[in-house]
Each structure stands twice: as C-alpha cells, then as structure tokens.
Design a protein around this motif. Structure first.
Motif, PDB file in Angstrom:
ATOM      1  N   SER A 163       0.829  -1.214   0.000  1.00  0.00           N
ATOM      2  CA  SER A 163       0.000   0.000   0.000  1.00  0.00           C
ATOM      3  C   SER A 163       0.858   1.256   0.000  1.00  0.00           C
ATOM      4  N   THR A 164       1.979   1.210   0.725  1.00  0.00           N
ATOM      5  CA  THR A 164       2.902   2.344   0.719  1.00  0.00           C
ATOM      6  C   THR A 164       3.498   2.540  -0.668  1.00  0.00           C
ATOM      7  N   ALA A 165       3.880   1.445  -1.332  1.00  0.00           N
ATOM      8  CA  ALA A 165       4.462   1.535  -2.671  1.00  0.00           C
ATOM      9  C   ALA A 165       3.489   2.159  -3.661  1.00  0.00           C
ATOM     10  N   LEU A 166       2.216   1.790  -3.577  1.00  0.00           N
ATOM     11  CA  LEU A 166       1.223   2.365  -4.489  1.00  0.00           C
ATOM     12  C   LEU A 166       1.034   3.859  -4.226  1.00  0.00           C
ATOM     13  N   LEU A 167       1.007   4.238  -2.951  1.00  0.00           N
ATOM     14  CA  LEU A 167       0.850   5.655  -2.598  1.00  0.00           C
ATOM     15  C   LEU A 167       2.027   6.477  -3.112  1.00  0.00           C
ATOM     16  N   ILE A 168       3.249   5.993  -2.873  1.00  0.00           N
ATOM     17  CA  ILE A 168       4.432   6.720  -3.313  1.00  0.00           C
ATOM     18  C   ILE A 168       4.516   6.736  -4.836  1.00  0.00           C
ATOM     19  N   ARG A 169       4.107   5.661  -5.478  1.00  0.00           N
ATOM     20  CA  ARG A 169       4.124   5.622  -6.943  1.00  0.00           C
ATOM     21  C   ARG A 169       3.219   6.693  -7.537  1.00  0.00           C
ATOM     22  N   SER A 170       2.011   6.813  -7.000  1.00  0.00           N
ATOM     23  CA  SER A 170       1.085   7.820  -7.523  1.00  0.00           C
ATOM     24  C   SER A 170       1.609   9.238  -7.295  1.00  0.00           C
ATOM     25  N   GLN A 171       2.214   9.482  -6.130  1.00  0.00           N
ATOM     26  CA  GLN A 171       2.791  10.796  -5.862  1.00  0.00           C
ATOM     27  C   GLN A 171       3.976  11.070  -6.790  1.00  0.00           C
ATOM     28  N   THR A 172       4.791  10.045  -7.037  1.00  0.00           N
ATOM     29  CA  THR A 172       5.953  10.212  -7.903  1.00  0.00           C
ATOM     30  C   THR A 172       5.530  10.516  -9.339  1.00  0.00           C
ATOM     31  N   LEU A 173       4.505   9.844  -9.822  1.00  0.00           N
ATOM     32  CA  LEU A 173       4.015  10.109 -11.172  1.00  0.00           C
ATOM     33  C   LEU A 173       3.541  11.545 -11.319  1.00  0.00           C
ATOM     34  N   SER A 174       2.928  12.080 -10.266  1.00  0.00           N
ATOM     35  CA  SER A 174       2.469  13.468 -10.302  1.00  0.00           C
ATOM     36  C   SER A 174       3.633  14.449 -10.251  1.00  0.00           C
ATOM     37  N   ILE A 175       4.594  14.183  -9.361  1.00  0.00           N
ATOM     38  CA  ILE A 175       5.728  15.094  -9.197  1.00  0.00           C
ATOM     39  C   ILE A 175       6.625  15.082 -10.429  1.00  0.00           C
ATOM     40  N   LYS A 176       6.743  13.943 -11.088  1.00  0.00           N
ATOM     41  CA  LYS A 176       7.635  13.813 -12.247  1.00  0.00           C
ATOM     42  C   LYS A 176       7.246  14.740 -13.385  1.00  0.00           C
ATOM     43  N   GLU A 177       5.960  15.124 -13.454  1.00  0.00           N
ATOM     44  CA  GLU A 177       5.482  15.980 -14.541  1.00  0.00           C
ATOM     45  C   GLU A 177       5.564  17.464 -14.221  1.00  0.00           C
ATOM     46  N   ARG A 178       6.077  17.832 -13.071  1.00  0.00           N
ATOM     47  CA  ARG A 178       6.126  19.243 -12.698  1.00  0.00           C
ATOM     48  C   ARG A 178       7.300  19.952 -13.354  1.00  0.00           C
ATOM     49  N   ALA A 179       7.178  21.280 -13.392  1.00  0.00           N
ATOM     50  CA  ALA A 179       8.123  22.082 -14.174  1.00  0.00           C
ATOM     51  C   ALA A 179       9.544  22.015 -13.625  1.00  0.00           C
ATOM     52  N   TYR A 180       9.710  21.986 -12.298  1.00  0.00           N
ATOM     53  CA  TYR A 180      11.073  22.022 -11.769  1.00  0.00           C
ATOM     54  C   TYR A 180      11.840  20.732 -12.065  1.00  0.00           C
ATOM     55  N   ILE A 181      11.130  19.626 -12.296  1.00  0.00           N
ATOM     56  CA  ILE A 181      11.802  18.396 -12.709  1.00  0.00           C
ATOM     57  C   ILE A 181      12.331  18.565 -14.140  1.00  0.00           C
ATOM     58  N   GLU A 182      11.530  19.190 -14.990  1.00  0.00           N
ATOM     59  CA  GLU A 182      11.979  19.437 -16.350  1.00  0.00           C
ATOM     60  C   GLU A 182      13.175  20.380 -16.374  1.00  0.00           C
ATOM     61  N   ARG A 183      13.163  21.399 -15.508  1.00  0.00           N
ATOM     62  CA  ARG A 183      14.295  22.323 -15.452  1.00  0.00           C
ATOM     63  C   ARG A 183      15.558  21.610 -14.973  1.00  0.00           C
ATOM     64  N   ALA A 184      15.402  20.740 -13.948  1.00  0.00           N
ATOM     65  CA  ALA A 184      16.565  19.999 -13.455  1.00  0.00           C
ATOM     66  C   ALA A 184      17.135  19.091 -14.537  1.00  0.00           C
ATOM     67  N   GLU A 185      16.253  18.476 -15.322  1.00  0.00           N
ATOM     68  CA  GLU A 185      16.727  17.613 -16.402  1.00  0.00           C
ATOM     69  C   GLU A 185      17.394  18.431 -17.503  1.00  0.00           C
ATOM     70  N   ALA A 186      16.888  19.650 -17.743  1.00  0.00           N
ATOM     71  CA  ALA A 186      17.440  20.497 -18.801  1.00  0.00           C
ATOM     72  C   ALA A 186      18.853  20.973 -18.481  1.00  0.00           C
ATOM     73  N   ILE A 187      19.162  21.165 -17.198  1.00  0.00           N
ATOM     74  CA  ILE A 187      20.505  21.634 -16.829  1.00  0.00           C
ATOM     75  C   ILE A 187      21.473  20.478 -16.589  1.00  0.00           C
ATOM     76  N   GLY A 188      21.025  19.257 -16.873  1.00  0.00           N
ATOM     77  CA  GLY A 188      21.935  18.126 -16.839  1.00  0.00           C
ATOM     78  C   GLY A 188      21.867  17.238 -15.621  1.00  0.00           C
ATOM     79  N   ALA A 189      20.873  17.405 -14.746  1.00  0.00           N
ATOM     80  CA  ALA A 189      20.756  16.565 -13.551  1.00  0.00           C
ATOM     81  C   ALA A 189      20.368  15.148 -13.962  1.00  0.00           C
ATOM     82  N   GLY A 190      21.068  14.165 -13.399  1.00  0.00           N
ATOM     83  CA  GLY A 190      20.773  12.775 -13.699  1.00  0.00           C
ATOM     84  C   GLY A 190      19.504  12.292 -13.016  1.00  0.00           C
ATOM     85  N   ARG A 191      19.083  11.087 -13.370  1.00  0.00           N
ATOM     86  CA  ARG A 191      17.836  10.558 -12.816  1.00  0.00           C
ATOM     87  C   ARG A 191      17.924  10.333 -11.312  1.00  0.00           C
TER      88      ARG A 191
END
Length: 304
Positions: free
Chosen positions: A175-203
């Motif tokens: 149940s914890t894994a499902l909760l964290i997975r759903s939160q991660t999917l939401s956070i992954k689409e936010r703008a600051y993740i895209e900015r971090a990826e654009a400046i070269g931050a690894g996964r």
C-alpha cells in the motif's frame, strides 16, 4: 526595504530557517486537530510506560520460577490487575509487554516504509521494463491476502522476535508503494523536474534531491497508519501461537489467556487489559495518521 547593515545569510542558513518555519507551520496545523493531539497524548503515555518499565515494575516479575501469587487470582490490593496462570502480576506483564509490542510495530514499519518507498519511487519515476516489473511485483503482493501470507512466512521462519519483525515488514509494504508511486508520477510531470533535467541533472539526482523530499510528507503520514497495522498484526500472530515465547507482549498475553481458558473461567483481568492496550495504541496511531494526512495532503487541506 532591506537593511543594508544586516548580515547576509548563507544558502544553508536560509534553508535551515525555511525548514524550521515549515516545521512550525506543520505543528501549528497539527495542533489544531483535536483528534491528533488526543492520539499523540495516548501514544506518549505508552512510550513513557515502555521506556520506564524497569522503574515501574521489576523484570523479576516475569520469571515463572519466582512467581508466588495465586493462580488466576482476581485484582486485589497487592495485585492491581490480578495474576496469570503462573501467579505473575498481570500489571507487570502488561508494562513489559508494551516494550515488545511497540518495538515490533516500529521496527516492522521501518522495513515496510523502506521497501515501499524505494519500490514506489522506482516504479513511478522509471519507465520501461523497470517500472513495469516493480509495479507487477507490488500488484502480486496486493493480490495475496495479507494475513495468510504473514502466517505462512511466520510458520516457515519460526517463532522469534526478529522473525516476526521481518514477516510483518516484508508483507505490509504494497500500500505504501502504491501511494508513493502515484505521488511520484504526479511530481515527475512538474516544471522544476523538467528544469533539473534540462541543466543536466541525472535521474538518481532528480529522485534524491527533488522527488524524494516531496513525497516524504506522505511517507510520514502513512507511517503512523502502518505502525497501527503492524502492532495489530503482531498481536494476531502471537495470539495464533506464532509469536516469540521467550518475550512477553500483549499478543502472547492474549494467547496465554486463551490457552488457559481465562474467558470461560471468568478471569476477565487476564483478557481485557492487553486487549484494551492494543486497541488504544492502534487508535492513537490511526488518529495521528489521519491528522497528519489532513495537514500534509494539499488536496485535503483545500477541501477544508
């Protein structure tokens, strides 16, 4: 206007101040939840009892060979909560049993949170075959009934305190894994993740510095609910005779009371106190978890 003569704070000092201000806001919001404060008060009481067990009751009272009380004696001035089938004080067993029950609940929850958080992050953040495999593993554990799986693992590993911790920890994370997975999917689409990826931050850098800190509030809120389930599971396994016979817990007390027929003989003092303690601890963690979820979950805050 800014004060020109004021000392300039470093980045770390600013981060610490913001963190402290965030903690104060969180505590203020939590303190406004009466149910959360009641649950916290109950939990603090049991923690004090568990930590102060050597002061409140001598460990010699757990030794069957030193017991000199009446067999299943009712409450009296000398034995406030009566005695068990061996003539030991039920109050002493109750005090020392709080240590084992809380330890198993907390230790198993740590294992569950680590496994659930890691698999949830990997499943939600990584795509492709890695995400699919981790998600299928989580689904597989969710399909299997929790209690029969825990009973089967406990029977295979044997009766031991750390075995019970491992059994509860490795069966209560989905149940914890499902909760964290759903939160991660939401956070992954936010703008600051895209900015971090654009400046070269690894996964892994993005996961550790951006995704994980944003899912931790939900992890903390879910932890309190998981502790309640772990305490209840330990009680259930001990009641079924799969607990550690060398350690006294509330579950082993209930199992012993059942074995000697305390209910049929009317020895309520041997059954009700450990049962009430389990209910109160589970209720305390549940109330704290629900209050934390209302405070830390933005969607629930928006509805209020």
């Amino acid at each position: 206007m800014t004060d020109i003569g004021a000392p300039r704070l470093s980045t770390r000092q600013l981060a610490r101040r913001r963190r402290a201000a965030s903690y104060r806001r969180t505590w203020k919001a939590f303190a406004a939840k009466r149910s959360g404060l009641v649950g916290l008060g109950i939990l603090v009481f049991f923690i004090v009892v568990a930590l102060g067990a050597p002061v409140l009751a001598s460990s010699r009272g757990l030794d069957v060979t030193l017991a000199n009380g009446p067999v299943l004696g009712p409450p009296s001035s000398h034995y406030v909560l009566g005695t068990d089938e061996n003539g030991r004080s039920v109050l002493t067993l109750l005090i020392w049993g709080s240590r084992i029950s809380l330890f198993v609940g907390l230790a198993a929850t740590v294992i569950s949170m680590v496994i659930g958080t890691l698999l949830g992050l990997v499943s939600g953040y990584f795509g492709g075959w890695i995400g699919r495999i981790t998600f299928r593993i989580t689904e597989w554990f969710l399909v299997i009934p929790f209690l029969p799986l825990a009973i089967a693992l406990a029977a295979v590993l044997g009766r031991g305190l750390f075995n019970i911790v491992i059994v509860i920890g490795v069966t209560s994370w989905p149940s914890t894994a499902l909760l964290i997975r759903s939160q991660t999917l939401s956070i992954k689409e936010r703008a600051y993740i895209e900015r971090a990826e654009a400046i070269g931050a690894g996964r892994w850098h993005q996961m550790g510095r951006h995704v994980l800190p944003n899912v931790m509030p939900m992890v903390f809120a879910n932890t309190t609910l998981t502790v309640a389930a772990a305490v209840l599971t330990e009680t259930t396994l001990s009641f079924l005779g799969l607990g550690d016979p060398t350690h006294t817990s509330w579950g082993t007390m209930l199992d012993s009371a059942y074995q000697v027929g305390a209910i049929t003989t009317g020895s309520w003092w041997y059954v009700i106190p450990p049962g009430v303690c389990v209910v109160l601890v589970v209720l305390a963690f549940t109330m704290i978890g629900q209050a934390l979820e209302e405070v830390l979950n933005p969607r629930l805050r928006a509805r209020q």
